[in-house]
Design a protein around this motif. Structure first.
Motif, mmCIF file in Angstrom:
data_model
loop_
_atom_site.group_PDB
_atom_site.id
_atom_site.type_symbol
_atom_site.label_atom_id
_atom_site.label_comp_id
_atom_site.label_asym_id
_atom_site.label_seq_id
_atom_site.Cartn_x
_atom_site.Cartn_y
_atom_site.Cartn_z
ATOM 1 N N GLY A 32 0.816 -1.149 -0.057
ATOM 2 C CA GLY A 32 0.010 -0.103 0.080
ATOM 3 C C GLY A 32 1.170 1.372 0.080
ATOM 4 O O GLY A 32 0.400 2.240 0.168
ATOM 5 N N VAL A 33 2.100 1.123 -0.342
ATOM 6 C CA VAL A 33 2.884 2.351 -0.369
ATOM 7 C C VAL A 33 3.360 2.643 -1.897
ATOM 8 O O VAL A 33 3.982 2.065 -2.836
ATOM 9 N N VAL A 34 2.586 3.784 -2.218
ATOM 10 C CA VAL A 34 2.718 4.173 -3.499
ATOM 11 C C VAL A 34 3.125 5.728 -3.911
ATOM 12 O O VAL A 34 2.297 6.423 -3.438
ATOM 13 N N GLN A 143 -5.779 2.909 -5.802
ATOM 14 C CA GLN A 143 -6.728 3.756 -5.451
ATOM 15 C C GLN A 143 -6.613 4.636 -3.947
ATOM 16 O O GLN A 143 -6.639 5.799 -3.948
ATOM 17 N N LYS A 144 -6.514 3.633 -3.089
ATOM 18 C CA LYS A 144 -6.450 3.947 -1.587
ATOM 19 C C LYS A 144 -5.019 4.514 -1.382
ATOM 20 O O LYS A 144 -5.020 5.857 -0.691
ATOM 21 N N ALA A 145 -3.941 4.120 -1.822
ATOM 22 C CA ALA A 145 -2.627 4.917 -1.654
ATOM 23 C C ALA A 145 -2.639 6.192 -2.183
ATOM 24 O O ALA A 145 -1.888 6.942 -1.570
ATOM 25 N N GLU A 150 -12.842 6.672 -8.413
ATOM 26 C CA GLU A 150 -13.061 5.273 -8.773
ATOM 27 C C GLU A 150 -12.490 4.660 -10.054
ATOM 28 O O GLU A 150 -11.977 3.800 -10.114
ATOM 29 N N HIS A 151 -12.400 5.841 -11.000
ATOM 30 C CA HIS A 151 -11.700 5.527 -12.458
ATOM 31 C C HIS A 151 -10.535 6.406 -12.656
ATOM 32 O O HIS A 151 -9.736 5.998 -13.491
ATOM 33 N N ASP A 152 -10.222 7.371 -12.100
ATOM 34 C CA ASP A 152 -9.360 8.481 -12.326
ATOM 35 C C ASP A 152 -7.892 7.825 -12.149
ATOM 36 O O ASP A 152 -7.433 7.199 -11.073
ATOM 37 N N GLY A 153 -7.341 7.479 -13.321
ATOM 38 C CA GLY A 153 -5.971 7.120 -13.598
ATOM 39 C C GLY A 153 -5.557 5.627 -13.130
ATOM 40 O O GLY A 153 -4.654 4.778 -13.059
#
Length: 237
Positions: A32-34, A143-145, A150-153
């Motif tokens: 989860g680290v992005v 998405q969370k990181a 919902e769809h962005d990128g």
């Protein structure tokens, strides 16, 4: 005579797959680290890789070995174009270029297409089935990181043309097993699939510098200290 290529690819790439999962970038991603800057560089790299792959598969749609696996439902180029417009803006084409690792990958795809097109099957399996298998999980992590919509990128991970992933993969494996190849060619395809994993690893490793700069050496070291056991399906970020 047809060979059991699907299981040979699955079993024959396990070690390389585990190695790819344990690169610093992927290991951090799965935790989860992005870093957004590193991630958008990866999206650009994938755009060049998939553009080359889909260009070659488009040329070889009538090839007896390559053609059957060229499922257009899997194509990622248009999805990646949408993601690049999100990350870089409307003039993204002038803002992106492949990293050395991505350029090496692209060159290998074109070389294989010229010299032994059958080997493209190994590249196809490594990337597309990995994307399809882990797509929803990886989408949720990204998405969370990065606190995205919902769809962005995140279009890269969305396979709108494949409503039933399990049924599609069953059909894909059956298609692999029905390809008109002998065991010698099957061995070469598995070998090329392993090479594809290493090309992906090179791209991931190039991103580690920016990631370390973003999160710090101590956190990076902590996140990458333990090795993952690996999974049995190809999953790439």
């Amino acid at each position: 005579m047809a060979v059991a290529l699907a299981s040979q690819l699955r079993e024959g790439t396990k070690k390389a797959h585990t190695m790819a999962e344990n690169t610093g970038f992927v290991s951090c991603f799965l935790k989860g680290v992005v870093d957004k800057a590193s991630y958008r560089t990866l999206v650009a790299d994938l755009y060049f890789v998939y553009s080359a792959m889909e260009e070659e598969f488009g040329k070889l749609k009538d090839h007896p070995v390559v053609g059957p696996v060229a499922f257009v439902e899997l194509n990622r180029r248009e999805s990646l174009e949408q993601d690049l417009a999100f990350y870089f803006g409307p003039d993204w084409r002038s803002a992106v270029k492949p990293t050395p690792g991505a350029q090496q990958y692209v060159e290998r795809l074109h070389q294989v297409a010229r010299e032994c097109p059958e080997l493209l099957v190994g590249h196809h399996y490594t990337r597309y089935i990995g994307d399809l298998s882990g797509g929803q999980i990886l989408k949720n992590i990204a998405q969370k990181a990065m606190n995205l919509g919902e769809h962005d990128g995140l279009r890269f991970y969305e396979f709108d043309a494949i409503p039933d992933e399990k049924a599609f993969k069953t059909n894909y494996r059956a298609t692999l097993d029905a390809l008109p190849i002998d065991q010698v060619m099957a061995d070469r395809i598995v070998e090329e699939a392993n090479h594809a994993f290493h090309l992906n690893m090179t791209m991931f490793q190039e991103l580690e510098g920016n990631l370390i700069a973003a999160i710090g050496k101590v956190l990076f070291g902590f996140l990458t200290r333990r090795q993952r056991a690996g999974s049995t399906e190809a999953v790439a970020a």
